[in-house]
Scaffold this motif. Structure first.
Motif, mmCIF file in Angstrom:
data_model
loop_
_atom_site.group_PDB
_atom_site.id
_atom_site.type_symbol
_atom_site.label_atom_id
_atom_site.label_comp_id
_atom_site.label_asym_id
_atom_site.label_seq_id
_atom_site.Cartn_x
_atom_site.Cartn_y
_atom_site.Cartn_z
ATOM 1 N N THR A 1 0.829 -1.215 0.000
ATOM 2 C CA THR A 1 0.000 0.000 0.000
ATOM 3 C C THR A 1 0.864 1.266 0.000
ATOM 4 O O THR A 1 0.421 2.309 -0.464
ATOM 5 N N GLY A 2 2.104 1.160 0.491
ATOM 6 C CA GLY A 2 3.015 2.305 0.416
ATOM 7 C C GLY A 2 3.231 2.711 -1.039
ATOM 8 O O GLY A 2 3.311 3.893 -1.373
ATOM 9 N N TYR B 1 0.457 5.031 -2.167
ATOM 10 C CA TYR B 1 0.645 6.429 -1.741
ATOM 11 C C TYR B 1 1.789 7.079 -2.520
ATOM 12 O O TYR B 1 1.753 8.259 -2.848
ATOM 13 N N ARG B 2 2.803 6.278 -2.822
ATOM 14 C CA ARG B 2 3.922 6.801 -3.618
ATOM 15 C C ARG B 2 3.478 7.146 -5.040
ATOM 16 O O ARG B 2 3.914 8.137 -5.619
ATOM 17 N N VAL C 1 5.894 12.072 0.150
ATOM 18 C CA VAL C 1 4.776 11.120 0.306
ATOM 19 C C VAL C 1 3.981 11.274 1.609
ATOM 20 O O VAL C 1 2.760 11.111 1.605
ATOM 21 N N SER C 2 4.633 11.639 2.710
ATOM 22 C CA SER C 2 3.869 11.743 3.962
ATOM 23 C C SER C 2 2.836 12.861 3.899
ATOM 24 O O SER C 2 1.762 12.753 4.493
ATOM 25 N N ALA D 1 0.012 11.493 1.845
ATOM 26 C CA ALA D 1 -0.704 10.428 2.575
ATOM 27 C C ALA D 1 -1.532 10.979 3.731
ATOM 28 O O ALA D 1 -2.349 10.258 4.298
ATOM 29 N N ARG E 1 -6.607 9.116 1.223
ATOM 30 C CA ARG E 1 -6.705 7.889 2.019
ATOM 31 C C ARG E 1 -8.013 7.160 1.723
ATOM 32 O O ARG E 1 -8.045 5.942 1.606
ATOM 33 N N ARG F 1 0.666 1.229 6.850
ATOM 34 C CA ARG F 1 0.708 1.895 8.156
ATOM 35 C C ARG F 1 -0.587 1.718 8.949
ATOM 36 O O ARG F 1 -0.610 1.842 10.153
ATOM 37 N N ASP F 2 -1.684 1.475 8.199
ATOM 38 C CA ASP F 2 -3.007 1.434 8.841
ATOM 39 C C ASP F 2 -3.772 0.172 8.455
ATOM 40 O O ASP F 2 -4.985 0.157 8.476
ATOM 41 N N ARG G 1 9.644 11.149 8.465
ATOM 42 C CA ARG G 1 8.445 10.389 8.077
ATOM 43 C C ARG G 1 7.839 9.649 9.271
ATOM 44 O O ARG G 1 6.632 9.555 9.398
ATOM 45 N N ASP H 1 4.057 10.407 9.879
ATOM 46 C CA ASP H 1 3.120 9.272 9.767
ATOM 47 C C ASP H 1 2.438 8.993 11.112
ATOM 48 O O ASP H 1 1.278 8.584 11.155
ATOM 49 N N ARG I 1 -0.155 12.362 12.053
ATOM 50 C CA ARG I 1 -1.215 12.934 11.218
ATOM 51 C C ARG I 1 -2.575 12.636 11.877
ATOM 52 O O ARG I 1 -2.708 11.678 12.662
HETATM 53 O O1 DC Z 1 5.913 1.828 3.026
HETATM 54 P P1 DC Z 1 6.464 3.054 2.280
HETATM 55 O O2 DC Z 1 7.660 3.664 2.927
HETATM 56 O O3 DC Z 1 6.668 2.797 0.848
HETATM 57 O O4 DC Z 1 5.269 4.125 2.407
HETATM 58 C C1 DC Z 1 5.386 5.410 1.866
HETATM 59 C C2 DC Z 1 4.557 6.388 2.663
HETATM 60 O O5 DC Z 1 3.167 6.143 2.444
HETATM 61 C C3 DC Z 1 4.757 6.399 4.160
HETATM 62 O O6 DC Z 1 5.654 7.405 4.567
HETATM 63 C C4 DC Z 1 3.390 6.659 4.718
HETATM 64 C C5 DC Z 1 2.433 6.357 3.629
HETATM 65 N N1 DC Z 1 1.588 5.194 3.876
HETATM 66 C C6 DC Z 1 0.435 5.390 4.578
HETATM 67 O O7 DC Z 1 0.172 6.490 5.044
HETATM 68 N N2 DC Z 1 -0.435 4.362 4.757
HETATM 69 C C7 DC Z 1 -0.163 3.141 4.265
HETATM 70 N N3 DC Z 1 -1.044 2.145 4.444
HETATM 71 C C8 DC Z 1 1.036 2.924 3.560
HETATM 72 C C9 DC Z 1 1.904 3.971 3.392
#
Ligand code: DC
Length: 228
Positions: free
Chosen positions: A35-36, A39-40, A104-105, A108, A114, A135-136, A185, A189, A192
């Motif tokens: 899922t990152g 967001y990227r 990205v943060s 996101a 979201r 993250r969630d 980050r 993260d 927020r």
């Molecule tokens: O896992 P990553 O480092 O590739 O994620 C990139 C950014 O995306 C991270 O800084 C926060 C956001 N992210 C998020 O808010 N929720 C998620 N489920 C996955 C990533």
């Protein structure tokens, strides 16, 4: 046939979530969703359209354009995992740069972003048999996941890993900049308003600062087997 479960892997950046998630998915024959990467991809889209740059973040413009963003994962035989596609074009390498990591943060943290991504994630995992990292995932996307992991490691170990990964790909980066990005980050993260990074009460915490990949895999695989 063994029952299929949902595996949610959350945690700080560069804790090796995607490595372990890919390994588990391959071993179990499950779908892996990064899922990152989603967001990227939205961040890359925002950068390319000048919705975010050194002058600021024009979030309303991004929100207005959200409908024009199509995200997909397409399995690549050579890579051994599903690569990220933004509006039909593979962007697997472009989304991993430090520039994207630096924006990205902020992207996101936008609730509209979201909402769109969480709904795609729920759809991708609705039939179980999925390993999703982010993250969630254990708190918002799949609060009923059978197995939830929460990955941590010291900031300098994580920065070193990301540094090795980027320099290995030929990107000219400084360790200090990576460490700064990792710490920033973590803060953004975790602080927020919408879906901050927190450990779900029923998640199992794994600090892999000093674990080898092999030890970590067998430890986690035992947890999976217990749930099947
Ligand atoms: O896992 P990553 O480092 O590739 O994620 C990139 C950014 O995306 C991270 O800084 C926060 C956001 N992210 C998020 O808010 N929720 C998620 N489920 C996955 C990533």
């Amino acid at each position: 046939m063994r029952k299929k479960i949902t595996i949610a892997i959350d945690g700080y950046s560069s804790t090796g979530k995607s490595t372990i998630a890919k390994e588990l998915a391959n071993k179990l024959g499950y779908v892996y969703v990064d899922t990152g990467a989603m967001y990227r991809m939205v961040s890359l889209f925002a950068m390319r359209n000048n919705f975010i740059n050194t002058h600021g973040f024009f979030r309303e413009k991004l929100i207005d354009a959200l409908e024009a963003i199509e995200l997909n994962f397409v399995f690549c035989e050579e890579a051994g995992f599903a690569e990220a596609y933004l509006n039909g074009i593979c962007v697997e390498n472009e989304i991993r740069t430090l520039e994207v990591s630096n924006y990205v943060s902020k992207v996101a943290a936008v609730p509209e972003v979201r909402k769109k991504l969480v709904s795609i994630q729920k759809e991708l995992g609705k039939n179980k048999g999925v390993v999703m990292d982010g993250r969630d995932i254990g708190t918002v996307v799949f609060p009923d996941a059978e197995l939830k992991l929460f990955m941590t490691a010291s900031a300098d170990k994580r920065a070193q890993r990301r540094f090795d990964e980027l320099t290995g790909k030929g990107e000219a980066v400084r360790y200090e900049d990576i460490l700064e990005n990792v710490v920033k980050r973590d803060y953004e993260d975790s602080n927020r308003k919408d879906s901050p990074l927190v450990k779900a009460p029923d998640a199992i915490e794994i600090d892999n600062s000093d674990l080898t990949k092999e030890t970590q895999f067998s430890l986690i695989f035992d947890l999976v087997v217990n749930k099947l």
